[in-house]
Design a protein around this motif. Structure first.
Motif, PDB file in Angstrom:
ATOM      1  N   GLU A 377       0.825  -1.213   0.000  1.00  0.00           N
ATOM      2  CA  GLU A 377       0.000   0.000   0.000  1.00  0.00           C
ATOM      3  C   GLU A 377       0.861   1.265   0.000  1.00  0.00           C
ATOM      4  N   LEU A 378       2.002   1.216   0.662  1.00  0.00           N
ATOM      5  CA  LEU A 378       2.910   2.368   0.627  1.00  0.00           C
ATOM      6  C   LEU A 378       3.479   2.568  -0.771  1.00  0.00           C
ATOM      7  N   GLY A 379       3.588   1.475  -1.525  1.00  0.00           N
ATOM      8  CA  GLY A 379       3.994   1.591  -2.930  1.00  0.00           C
ATOM      9  C   GLY A 379       2.969   2.388  -3.727  1.00  0.00           C
ATOM     10  N   HIS A 380       1.691   2.135  -3.451  1.00  0.00           N
ATOM     11  CA  HIS A 380       0.643   2.944  -4.078  1.00  0.00           C
ATOM     12  C   HIS A 380       0.830   4.417  -3.721  1.00  0.00           C
ATOM     13  N   GLY A 381       1.146   4.653  -2.445  1.00  0.00           N
ATOM     14  CA  GLY A 381       1.346   6.024  -1.995  1.00  0.00           C
ATOM     15  C   GLY A 381       2.512   6.689  -2.714  1.00  0.00           C
ATOM     16  N   TYR A 382       3.593   5.932  -2.915  1.00  0.00           N
ATOM     17  CA  TYR A 382       4.741   6.487  -3.634  1.00  0.00           C
ATOM     18  C   TYR A 382       4.349   6.850  -5.061  1.00  0.00           C
ATOM     19  N   HIS A 383       3.576   5.978  -5.695  1.00  0.00           N
ATOM     20  CA  HIS A 383       3.094   6.255  -7.055  1.00  0.00           C
ATOM     21  C   HIS A 383       2.332   7.584  -7.071  1.00  0.00           C
ATOM     22  N   ALA A 384       1.502   7.791  -6.053  1.00  0.00           N
ATOM     23  CA  ALA A 384       0.715   9.026  -5.967  1.00  0.00           C
ATOM     24  C   ALA A 384       1.614  10.258  -5.896  1.00  0.00           C
ATOM     25  N   THR A 385       2.727  10.163  -5.177  1.00  0.00           N
ATOM     26  CA  THR A 385       3.626  11.316  -5.049  1.00  0.00           C
ATOM     27  C   THR A 385       4.411  11.578  -6.328  1.00  0.00           C
ATOM     28  N   ARG A 386       4.623  10.543  -7.140  1.00  0.00           N
ATOM     29  CA  ARG A 386       5.352  10.734  -8.393  1.00  0.00           C
ATOM     30  C   ARG A 386       4.456  11.334  -9.480  1.00  0.00           C
ATOM     31  N   ILE A 387       3.176  11.007  -9.428  1.00  0.00           N
ATOM     32  CA  ILE A 387       2.271  11.457 -10.492  1.00  0.00           C
ATOM     33  C   ILE A 387       1.616  12.790 -10.151  1.00  0.00           C
ATOM     34  N   CYS A 388       1.824  13.268  -8.930  1.00  0.00           N
ATOM     35  CA  CYS A 388       1.146  14.493  -8.478  1.00  0.00           C
ATOM     36  C   CYS A 388       1.580  15.721  -9.273  1.00  0.00           C
ATOM     37  N   GLN A 389       2.731  15.642  -9.932  1.00  0.00           N
ATOM     38  CA  GLN A 389       3.199  16.770 -10.730  1.00  0.00           C
ATOM     39  C   GLN A 389       2.333  16.977 -11.969  1.00  0.00           C
ATOM     40  N   GLU A 390       1.587  15.944 -12.339  1.00  0.00           N
ATOM     41  CA  GLU A 390       0.706  16.021 -13.493  1.00  0.00           C
ATOM     42  C   GLU A 390      -0.621  16.677 -13.112  1.00  0.00           C
ATOM     43  N   SER A 391      -1.325  17.233 -14.089  1.00  0.00           N
ATOM     44  CA  SER A 391      -2.658  17.763 -13.844  1.00  0.00           C
ATOM     45  C   SER A 391      -3.567  16.591 -13.460  1.00  0.00           C
ATOM     46  N   ILE A 392      -4.643  16.882 -12.781  1.00  0.00           N
ATOM     47  CA  ILE A 392      -5.447  15.809 -12.191  1.00  0.00           C
ATOM     48  C   ILE A 392      -6.046  14.880 -13.254  1.00  0.00           C
ATOM     49  N   LEU A 393      -6.353  15.402 -14.425  1.00  0.00           N
ATOM     50  CA  LEU A 393      -6.887  14.544 -15.492  1.00  0.00           C
ATOM     51  C   LEU A 393      -5.824  13.589 -16.030  1.00  0.00           C
ATOM     52  N   ASN A 394      -4.560  13.961 -15.886  1.00  0.00           N
ATOM     53  CA  ASN A 394      -3.465  13.094 -16.325  1.00  0.00           C
ATOM     54  C   ASN A 394      -2.970  12.168 -15.217  1.00  0.00           C
ATOM     55  N   GLN A 395      -3.696  12.152 -14.093  1.00  0.00           N
ATOM     56  CA  GLN A 395      -3.338  11.258 -12.995  1.00  0.00           C
ATOM     57  C   GLN A 395      -4.210  10.010 -12.942  1.00  0.00           C
ATOM     58  N   ASP A 396      -5.127   9.879 -13.878  1.00  0.00           N
ATOM     59  CA  ASP A 396      -6.080   8.762 -13.855  1.00  0.00           C
ATOM     60  C   ASP A 396      -5.415   7.491 -14.376  1.00  0.00           C
ATOM     61  N   THR A 397      -4.689   6.811 -13.498  1.00  0.00           N
ATOM     62  CA  THR A 397      -3.942   5.606 -13.870  1.00  0.00           C
ATOM     63  C   THR A 397      -4.886   4.421 -14.065  1.00  0.00           C
ATOM     64  N   PHE A 533      17.960   3.153 -13.642  1.00  0.00           N
ATOM     65  CA  PHE A 533      16.588   2.669 -13.500  1.00  0.00           C
ATOM     66  C   PHE A 533      15.737   3.595 -12.646  1.00  0.00           C
ATOM     67  N   VAL A 534      16.251   4.070 -11.514  1.00  0.00           N
ATOM     68  CA  VAL A 534      15.447   4.840 -10.555  1.00  0.00           C
ATOM     69  C   VAL A 534      14.847   6.080 -11.204  1.00  0.00           C
ATOM     70  N   SER A 535      15.633   6.809 -11.991  1.00  0.00           N
ATOM     71  CA  SER A 535      15.106   8.017 -12.633  1.00  0.00           C
ATOM     72  C   SER A 535      14.069   7.667 -13.701  1.00  0.00           C
ATOM     73  N   LYS A 536      14.332   6.612 -14.485  1.00  0.00           N
ATOM     74  CA  LYS A 536      13.364   6.193 -15.501  1.00  0.00           C
ATOM     75  C   LYS A 536      12.091   5.653 -14.856  1.00  0.00           C
ATOM     76  N   TYR A 537      12.256   5.016 -13.703  1.00  0.00           N
ATOM     77  CA  TYR A 537      11.102   4.448 -12.983  1.00  0.00           C
ATOM     78  C   TYR A 537      10.136   5.555 -12.563  1.00  0.00           C
ATOM     79  N   ASP A 538      10.679   6.665 -12.063  1.00  0.00           N
ATOM     80  CA  ASP A 538       9.826   7.781 -11.673  1.00  0.00           C
ATOM     81  C   ASP A 538       9.120   8.382 -12.881  1.00  0.00           C
ATOM     82  N   VAL A 539       9.789   8.431 -14.007  1.00  0.00           N
ATOM     83  CA  VAL A 539       9.167   8.916 -15.249  1.00  0.00           C
ATOM     84  C   VAL A 539       8.022   7.995 -15.637  1.00  0.00           C
ATOM     85  N   LEU A 540       8.253   6.696 -15.535  1.00  0.00           N
ATOM     86  CA  LEU A 540       7.209   5.718 -15.852  1.00  0.00           C
ATOM     87  C   LEU A 540       5.981   5.942 -14.975  1.00  0.00           C
ATOM     88  N   LEU A 541       6.186   6.066 -13.675  1.00  0.00           N
ATOM     89  CA  LEU A 541       5.056   6.241 -12.759  1.00  0.00           C
ATOM     90  C   LEU A 541       4.302   7.536 -13.050  1.00  0.00           C
TER      91      LEU A 541
END
Length: 587
Positions: A377-397, A533-541
């Protein structure tokens, strides 16, 4: 450390002037959106509507999440239920303006030209293209509004009924000669007990308890799936599965490739289950009630504090940012930890985009499985912090990619511990890992088969409790094969899993398998080149809400439509099984 989450950063209560002000704002904003939608005629007016829509969504998610979190922690909370209902009605009223907007997009000859006529719209290119595609399956505006309103007293109401019936259900369990009344969440957690008689007693009590509510819950499932079938047909989809794949940006080829690889791999998982069954003294396969039986020397219980320290140590091996996010969640009391009366079962993570926070619900009792769930579940939370830079419509994973970061975090924790483990410890760690992997491969496959069967039958007739139980047993026999004792399966697994009870999230099963296998493939790439990998991983998320699944995978040079990728990921799990079997002979 507080075991209850704090929600004050959302609102101070349902009587908080900020909460009441936001409710008023949302009601007024719906009127504004309706007027704005009527004026859409070009890129400029579409841009204006989208910005208004985003403003609505940010506040709506904040208010609804607050009500939902309160309800999830205590399903008897009448204020939470009342505001969830009010907000659901508001959400249904979006159907009108969204239908107007999609009607306009349907009339546009070249959507690409429209998008690139505005710098703002270019940022929403993927979302607008998705809207344009879904417009092909749109009902009339009047029908869309009616369907949305009816869902409040239809699928949404039946989903709440399932939550309330299961979360408030209790049963008597005899433990150490004493009869105890426990919630279903507490009873299900006894499946992780190190005592065989406790696991069996809990299993028997659980199945018996469901008889009290099975008619009501089966009615809920029938109603929800009936609504989905009706609307998917009216919208011109071949099936609910086709609708789900389009809604989740997943190609049929990707699902076929993954399922094909899974089927070929099932016998290896059956082998693991039979070996575990033999080690526990069973000769006809593993009984369902012993699926989560702890084995080896790490069957100790963890305090919540020990679990937090363990997770932080492992996350820190991957990146400082992952460790920092997890530490913030723990120290800021973003986690509701323990089971209690009225609390929903299972675990989840809720993103809160407007304040860039998240909340995690678990039913933590101290098993290693609970530790892994917390990491998930904390992994989900991390994903949320990486995608927060996007507008809310672009956060719909979409669902499949939503499980990527969570499952990757599980892999981090498991693999890091194996590196320094003794043979006895490795045996236990592998067994816990395989428990989870078997759930995500075998059990998820059984859920996919069950839901497919339910849709097939429900298209012709409602399903009785007996028919649902029969379909569940048939699905489990196919998925688990001779790995499980056919006389000790779980005919009520459909009743307790909330994933079946959402008209908007059909087939919420295979995304977990996608997440596991995709994460395994990603982890292999991480081992090859950690720093890159770590930098590309954040881009992916950060990209999961604005690209198709195929294109997101390409960021890591992965072909999601190739069975070879999924076979390679499954081979990593098969190696774990082989290692477990070898260690079982020594340990």
């Amino acid at each position: 450390m507080d075991y209850n989450w704090q929600l004050d950063s959302l609102y101070k209560g349902f009587d908080d002037p900020h909460f009441l002000g936001d409710i008023k704002y949302l009601k007024e904003k719906i009127k504004t959106l309706n007027e704005s939608a009527k004026k859409i005629k070009d890129s400029t007016s579409l841009e204006s509507f989208i910005l208004e829509f985003e403003s609505f969504l940010e506040t709506f998610y904040l208010a609804f999440t607050y009500a939902n979190l309160n309800f999830s922690a205590d399903t008897s909370n009448k204020d939470a239920l009342n505001y969830m209902n009010q907000l659901s009605i508001m959400n249904s009223e979006l159907a009108g303006p969204l239908a107007k907007m999609k009607t306009y997009l349907k009339s546009v000859t070249n959507v690409d030209d429209l998008i690139h006529a505005s710098k703002v719209l270019t940022q929403y290119a993927f979302v607008i293209e998705s809207w344009s595609k879904s417009a092909e399956h749109m009902l009339t505006e009047r029908e869309e509004v009616l369907a949305s309103h009816l869902s409040i007293t239809g699928s949404n109401a039946f989903s709440l009924l399932q939550s309330q019936l299961t979360s408030q259900l209790t049963a008597d369990v005899t433990l150490d000669g004493k009869k105890q009344n426990m919630t279903i969440s507490e009873i299900r957690n006894l499946a992780y007990s190190d005592k065989a008689d406790v696991r069996k007693a809990a299993y028997d009590a659980e199945l018996k308890a469901y008889e009290k509510i099975d008619e009501g819950v089966s009615m809920s499932l029938n109603a929800i799936k009936g609504e989905v079938i009706t609307l998917s047909k009216r919208r011109g989809y071949e099936s609910p599965l086709q609708m789900t794949l389009e809604q989740t940006n997943m190609s049929p080829k990707t699902l076929e490739a993954m399922l094909g690889a899974m089927k070929k791999s099932l016998p290896k998982f059956h082998e693991y289950l039979k070996v575990k069954g033999q080690l526990l003294g069973h000769q006809k396969g593993l009984p369902f009630y012993d699926l989560f039986a702890p084995m080896g020397e790490l069957n100790k219980t963890y305090t919540y504090e020990e679990a937090c320290d363990f997770i932080l140590e492992q996350f820190g091996q991957f990146s400082d940012s992952l460790k920092e996010v997890a530490h913030t969640a723990m120290s800021s009391n973003w986690i509701d930890v323990s089971p209690k009366a009225g609390k929903v079962s299972g675990a989840f993570c809720a993103d809160i985009p407007k304040i860039n926070e998240f909340r995690v619900l678990t039913n933590f009792t101290g098993s290693l499985g609970d530790v892994i769930t917390l990491a998930h579940e904390l992994g989900h939370g991390y994903h949320a912090t990486r995608i927060c830079q996007e507008s809310i419509l672009n956060q719909d994973t979409p669902m499949p990619l939503a499980e990527t970061a969570s499952t990757f975090c599980e892999t981090i924790v498991n693999q890091a511990t194996l590196k320094t483990a003794s043979k006895k410890e490795a045996f236990t760690i592998l067994e816990n890992t395989l428990q989870d992997s078997t759930q995500v491969v075998c059990d998820i496959y059984s859920r996919f088969l069950f839901e497919s069967k339910v849709f097939d039958i429900r298209a012709e007739q409602p399903l009785s409790v007996a028919l649902m139980k029969e379909a569940m047993i048939e699905a489990q026999k196919t998925a688990y094969g001779d790995g499980l004792d056919p006389e000790s399966l779980h005919p009520y697994m459909w009743l307790i899993k909330s994933h079946y009870y959402s008209a908007g999230l059909n087939f919420y099963n295979f995304p977990y398998t996608f997440g596991l296998l995709f994460a395994k493939g990603l982890y292999a790439k991480y081992l090859d080149a950690p720093e890159e990998f770590v930098s590309k991983y954040d881009v992916l998320l950060a990209s999961t809400g604005k690209m198709s699944i195929v294109d997101v995978c390409k960021i890591m040079d992965i072909d999601a439509e190739s069975q070879a990728f999924w076979t390679q990921s499954l081979s990593m799990l098969e190696k774990d099984i082989d290692q477990f079997i070898e260690l079982s002979k020594e340990v």
